[in-house]
Design a protein around this motif. Structure first.
Motif, PDB file in Angstrom:
ATOM      1  N   VAL A  96       0.838  -1.354  -0.069  1.00 50.73           N
ATOM      2  CA  VAL A  96      -0.044  -0.001   0.081  1.00 50.73           C
ATOM      3  C   VAL A  96       0.854   1.116  -0.131  1.00 50.73           C
ATOM      4  O   VAL A  96       1.853   1.210   0.659  1.00 50.73           O
ATOM      5  N   GLN A  97       0.429   2.165  -0.776  1.00 52.74           N
ATOM      6  CA  GLN A  97       0.929   3.523  -0.597  1.00 52.74           C
ATOM      7  C   GLN A  97      -0.062   4.491  -0.038  1.00 52.74           C
ATOM      8  O   GLN A  97      -1.045   4.636  -0.666  1.00 52.74           O
ATOM      9  N   LEU A  98       0.244   5.045   1.301  1.00 52.91           N
ATOM     10  CA  LEU A  98      -0.915   5.891   1.837  1.00 52.91           C
ATOM     11  C   LEU A  98      -0.839   7.177   1.337  1.00 52.91           C
ATOM     12  O   LEU A  98       0.298   8.004   0.936  1.00 52.91           O
ATOM     13  N   GLU A 106      -5.319  12.214  -5.534  1.00 54.87           N
ATOM     14  CA  GLU A 106      -5.773  12.103  -6.964  1.00 54.87           C
ATOM     15  C   GLU A 106      -4.712  11.996  -7.870  1.00 54.87           C
ATOM     16  O   GLU A 106      -4.543  11.501  -8.838  1.00 54.87           O
ATOM     17  N   GLU A 107      -3.135  12.558  -7.350  1.00 55.40           N
ATOM     18  CA  GLU A 107      -1.966  12.325  -8.004  1.00 55.40           C
ATOM     19  C   GLU A 107      -1.784  10.999  -8.097  1.00 55.40           C
ATOM     20  O   GLU A 107      -1.357  10.393  -9.406  1.00 55.40           O
ATOM     21  N   ARG A 108      -1.920  10.306  -7.152  1.00 58.22           N
ATOM     22  CA  ARG A 108      -1.631   8.823  -7.040  1.00 58.22           C
ATOM     23  C   ARG A 108      -2.616   8.094  -8.004  1.00 58.22           C
ATOM     24  O   ARG A 108      -2.057   6.987  -8.633  1.00 58.22           O
ATOM     25  N   ALA A 109      -3.704   8.416  -7.988  1.00 57.72           N
ATOM     26  CA  ALA A 109      -4.778   7.633  -8.806  1.00 57.72           C
ATOM     27  C   ALA A 109      -4.431   7.783 -10.233  1.00 57.72           C
ATOM     28  O   ALA A 109      -4.385   6.893 -11.000  1.00 57.72           O
ATOM     29  N   HIS A 126      -4.563  -2.951  -9.816  1.00 61.03           N
ATOM     30  CA  HIS A 126      -4.423  -1.850  -8.672  1.00 61.03           C
ATOM     31  C   HIS A 126      -5.581  -1.457  -8.147  1.00 61.03           C
ATOM     32  O   HIS A 126      -6.647  -1.535  -8.713  1.00 61.03           O
ATOM     33  N   ARG A 127      -5.860  -0.776  -7.165  1.00 64.17           N
ATOM     34  CA  ARG A 127      -7.123  -0.226  -6.710  1.00 64.17           C
ATOM     35  C   ARG A 127      -6.642   1.015  -5.945  1.00 64.17           C
ATOM     36  O   ARG A 127      -5.720   1.114  -4.985  1.00 64.17           O
ATOM     37  N   MET A 128      -7.566   2.048  -5.905  1.00 63.50           N
ATOM     38  CA  MET A 128      -7.550   3.266  -5.200  1.00 63.50           C
ATOM     39  C   MET A 128      -8.368   2.812  -3.892  1.00 63.50           C
ATOM     40  O   MET A 128      -9.891   2.806  -4.534  1.00 63.50           O
ATOM     41  N   ILE A 129      -8.206   2.993  -2.800  1.00 64.02           N
ATOM     42  CA  ILE A 129      -9.212   2.788  -1.645  1.00 64.02           C
ATOM     43  C   ILE A 129      -9.007   3.897  -0.884  1.00 64.02           C
ATOM     44  O   ILE A 129      -8.303   4.429  -0.117  1.00 64.02           O
ATOM     45  N   VAL A 146      -5.137  10.389   6.883  1.00 64.66           N
ATOM     46  CA  VAL A 146      -5.003   9.488   5.803  1.00 64.66           C
ATOM     47  C   VAL A 146      -6.181   9.524   5.295  1.00 64.66           C
ATOM     48  O   VAL A 146      -7.192   9.329   5.562  1.00 64.66           O
ATOM     49  N   VAL A 147      -5.988  10.120   3.697  1.00 66.32           N
ATOM     50  CA  VAL A 147      -7.306  10.158   2.909  1.00 66.32           C
ATOM     51  C   VAL A 147      -7.523   8.927   2.197  1.00 66.32           C
ATOM     52  O   VAL A 147      -8.643   8.721   1.573  1.00 66.32           O
ATOM     53  N   GLY A 148      -6.678   8.071   1.998  1.00 65.44           N
ATOM     54  CA  GLY A 148      -6.778   6.885   1.107  1.00 65.44           C
ATOM     55  C   GLY A 148      -5.228   6.139   0.720  1.00 65.44           C
ATOM     56  O   GLY A 148      -4.380   6.813   1.295  1.00 65.44           O
TER      57      GLY A 148
END
Lengths: 375, 102
Positions: A96-98, A106-109, A126-129, A146-148
């Motif tokens: 996981v990357q937090l 958003e940038e990670r997604a 992959h999944r954005m959680i 932590v937002v996701g």
């Protein structure tokens, strides 16, 4: 001088040891030359991730090579356990990357979506959680900032020091010769399939040579008609006391070892050959860790250290066979743990056969720097 | 096993070692209190569970980790006793998060 060995591997860290052991599996009797404690020893400072999800953005061939290595890892760990009795502590539950802000999320997604697009038919799961019950169940004790998170199923971790020891032991038990305190001196002989070096007061000769000397490759490579423009990049690590298991999977910058220690890391500094530590950097690492998991703030810190990554101008590994001196190979990377599976089980057979697989490694040649070193 | 020297009579304080009251010299360490109490272990190691007693008594070896006043994994040899201090055996790794994965 007639050959003393089937191959000379220069560098006794994770890269050299994995390749050298892999060569023994191809029926070769290599000698492994290890410089000694004056070397920078990136393999002793490694964080220990077997990490896939962040690798190869804009370079899908690197993502494929990393995934191939992660896929070889279970067989590598099982083989080492059977031969040496050492458990390298491999766990591959995904990782996981937090993200600590909406902007980070958003940038990670966007980044993960592009990784998937670049992967094409090879795929990239992959999944954005977003923060919520599912993420809280995956990782107990997350903090309010932590937002996701992003998740990929390919990631894992292992004990890098046990891995290094197991590779050395498997290598020598398979008939390889390990020579400590063996810095390669200047009187290098390099001709096609005909190499000789002096190290530790002995002369070694072989039809193959593998440069796996980490940052030392930059100076060694030209002697063999190769190019290895690697530079040091400092990373710092903090480790806590042992705690009962909390984290069931690794986070990019935080992992709990099988013995219970929590490791915190992932700083990046361009400071040349400087292995000192900077409190300002340690503070940032600790603050981010506590923001992710507030309970970490109650643990005692027992050690902190720095080490130098072996970094190419574009951050990708470099593999080549010399054109002027075939039989000479170079291997350079900053992911000695992640890529150990590929080095032992995919790269070593190529080196033994005398040719790197162009489909897999062609784009990882130093030829990509031929027209100036891209950033 | 351990006894105070007979020629020195410092003031004492009362502490509790595994719940049992014990008078120990003021200024002694929590590790010394455990030795005076005659315990056979001050901790069990987190990986193998092996029993340990204080060893170096000077803050180096970390074999004297104990739970002191409810705080886990304290180096008992560098913690001076205080009246009413509660010293308990450290059983394995500390619990960092109640209800964690373990």
């Amino acid at each position: 001088m007639p050959p003393s060995h089937d191959a000379i591997v220069i560098g006794g860290g994770l890269v050299g040891a994995a390749i050298a052991w892999g060569l023994t599996g191809q029926g070769l009797r290599p000698v492994l030359l290890d410089e000694g404690d004056v070397a920078y020893r990136a393999s002793r400072g490694n964080f220990g991730l077997v990490w896939v999800q962040s690798k190869g953005f804009g370079a899908p061939h690197y993502q494929r090579w990393t995934r191939a290595s992660a896929a070889e890892w279970p067989a590598l760990a099982a083989d080492l356990a059977a031969r040496t009795g050492r458990d390298v502590g491999l766990r591959q539950p995904g990782g996981v990357q937090l993200c600590l802000s909406e902007a980070e999320f958003e940038e990670r997604a966007a980044r993960m979506a592009q990784m998937r697009a670049e992967a094409g038919n090879f795929g990239f799961d992959h999944r954005m959680i977003p923060m919520g019950p599912e993420l809280r169940e995956m990782l107990p004790g997350l903090g309010p900032r932590v937002v996701g998170a992003s998740f990929t199923p390919y990631d894992g971790h292992a004990n890098p020091l046990v891995l290094l020891h197991a590779l050395h032991r498997a290598f020598t038990e398979a008939g390889g010769t390990y020579v400590p305190n063996a810095r390669v001196e200047d009187d290098i002989h390099a001709a096609p399939h005909d190499f000789a070096v002096t190290a530790g007061g002995q002369r070694f000769a072989a039809p193959r040579v593998v440069l796996a000397a980490g940052l030392g490759n930059a100076d060694l490579a030209p002697r063999f008609g190769l190019h290895a423009p690697v530079r040091p990049q400092r990373g710092q690590v903090i480790v806590t006391e042992r705690a009962a298991e909390v984290l069931p999977m690794p986070v990019t910058t935080i992992r709990q070892t099988t013995e219970g220690s929590i490791m915190l890391g992932d700083s990046v500094e361009e400071v040349g050959f400087d292995t000192r530590q900077r409190p300002e950097v340690i503070k940032v690492i600790a603050e981010r860790a506590v923001a992710c998991f507030p309970w970490i703030g109650r643990l005692n810190i027992v050690r902190a250290w720095s080490a130098l990554r072996v970094m190419a101008p574009d951050g990708l590994p470099i593999y080549d066979q010399s054109e002027s001196c075939p039989g000479a190979f170079t291997a350079n990377c900053h992911s000695g743990v992640t890529l150990a599976g590929a080095h032992a089980r995919l790269l070593a057979p190529m080196i033994a056969a005398g040719a790197l697989d162009a489909d897999r490694l062609g784009l990882l040649s130093a030829h990509r720097f031929a027209h100036g070193e891209a950033a | 096993m351990f006894r105070p020297r007979p020629d020195v009579h410092p003031p004492t304080v009362e502490v509790f070692v595994e719940g049992a009251p014990l008078r120990v010299p003021a200024g002694a360490s929590a590790a010394a209190a455990v030795l005076l109490a005659g315990l056979f272990r001050i901790r069990e190691t987190p990986v193998s569970g092996a029993p340990r007693l204080p060893y170096c008594m000077m803050g180096v070896c970390f074999d004297c980790l104990a739970e002191i006043d409810g705080v886990a994994n304290r180096q008992a040899c560098v913690v001076p006793v205080a009246p009413g201090m509660r010293i308990r055996v450290q059983h394995g790794a500390r619990v960092a998060l109640d209800g964690g994965a373990g």
